[in-house]
Design an enzyme around this catalytic site. Sequence first.
Site, PDB file in Angstrom:
ATOM      1  N   GLU A 120       0.823  -1.204   0.000  1.00  0.00           N
ATOM      2  CA  GLU A 120       0.000   0.000   0.000  1.00  0.00           C
ATOM      3  C   GLU A 120       0.861   1.258   0.000  1.00  0.00           C
ATOM      4  OE1 GLU A 120      -3.198   1.988   3.100  1.00  0.00           O
ATOM      5  OE2 GLU A 120      -3.208  -0.189   2.850  1.00  0.00           O
ATOM      6  N   GLU A 124      -3.093  11.023   2.535  1.00  0.00           N
ATOM      7  CA  GLU A 124      -4.285  11.265   3.352  1.00  0.00           C
ATOM      8  C   GLU A 124      -4.295  12.700   3.862  1.00  0.00           C
ATOM      9  OE1 GLU A 124      -5.906   7.276   5.392  1.00  0.00           O
ATOM     10  OE2 GLU A 124      -4.026   7.968   6.252  1.00  0.00           O
ATOM     11  N   THR A 219      -7.978   6.751  17.178  1.00  0.00           N
ATOM     12  CA  THR A 219      -8.371   7.207  15.847  1.00  0.00           C
ATOM     13  C   THR A 219      -8.957   8.610  15.912  1.00  0.00           C
ATOM     14  OG1 THR A 219      -8.803   4.943  15.127  1.00  0.00           O
ATOM     15  CG2 THR A 219      -9.828   6.699  13.850  1.00  0.00           C
TER      16      THR A 219
END
Length: 386
Positions: A120, A124, A219
């Site tokens: 990957e 972001e 998160t």
Amino acid sequence: MFSKLLSATTVVLAAASLVSAQTSTDCDPTKKKCPDDAALGKTVTVDFSKGSNDLFKVADGTKLTYDGTGALFTINKETDAPTITSNKYIFFGKVDVEVQVAPGTGIVTSFVLQSDDLDEIDWEWLGGDKAQAQTNYFGKGDTTTYDRGAYHPVANPQDQVYKYSVEWTKDHVVWLINDKQVRELKYADAKGGTRFPQTPMQIKLGTWVAGRSDAPEGTVQWAGGKTDFSQAPFVAHYKSITIQDYSNGVKNAEKYSWKDGSDGSYQSINVITGDGSSDDSSSSSASSTATSTKASSASSTAKSTESAKSTLTTSTVSASASASATSSGSSASETATPSGTESQSAGSSSSSAPASQTSLPTTSGAFKVGFSSAALSACLLAALML
């Protein structure tokens, strides 16, 4: 006593999974026989202002609209996660995305390259961070360390269109903003190449909610806080994407075929060409000499940025310090400017990148794993009792 506290913190950080790659794949060819990957095999530009394009599959539940600004990825509620995925793969290449990212605390806009065995490469952006963008990478879905992420100065990405690029060869990955390199990862620096992204990848574009009411604490902290949906809708505008498939140096690629028992190395991938033949020699060829871009040459002139490696101190504090990282930002002379404009320090991007690049444990994709503050507290308490 202080050394015991540091030791306890080290233990809990090592035990806690602070980051997670995009953890799903339809079929992992390193574990079983899978269908060949359809190759893009060429260069394609998609102008989203002209509407949808059949190169991309729209995820279930995704409803996009299109106007003169491009494809609109809209979030109205915390379960929204509009996403599109290319139906063709690239085997090394370069991808340029023009995007104005979604605003809003806890909202994430993402541009991801991902392979069948969970290699990957990411860009972001946090909706509440007006000073920087993030990059990350994973090899084989390995999330056992959290020193891969990095931040890069960019001014008001929620209000301006920028071009964000990834150039990916068998030797390195280069990330660029408006054609100026901000980071490089060399093959050998990814655990000797064992965690270097190197297998055929699809391209995914999307937005999602990290500031959900049910999201893990770590998160939410990374995303800057809970999302206030009274401020919705939150919209990302994807203007265009240009995809170059280097096909590991082979012309007229139609499929990428994984050898039986593949170890996930690029040498274990065969390129199937238009006449149906398999070019095994492709596995050892240079991925692109004729197609290498200015980014490649820039990285080889000693202006390359450092690979994303952080100290324990950086890893410890940054999991809950995205907001403070935003405020630290950078000066105008270091900050990227919108697509089509000149930087205030033109030509200084590569040389200044090491100073502005900070390695931080970032998250990637729609499935995140938070860190347990309770576990940290318990571990620190145990250390105090030693």
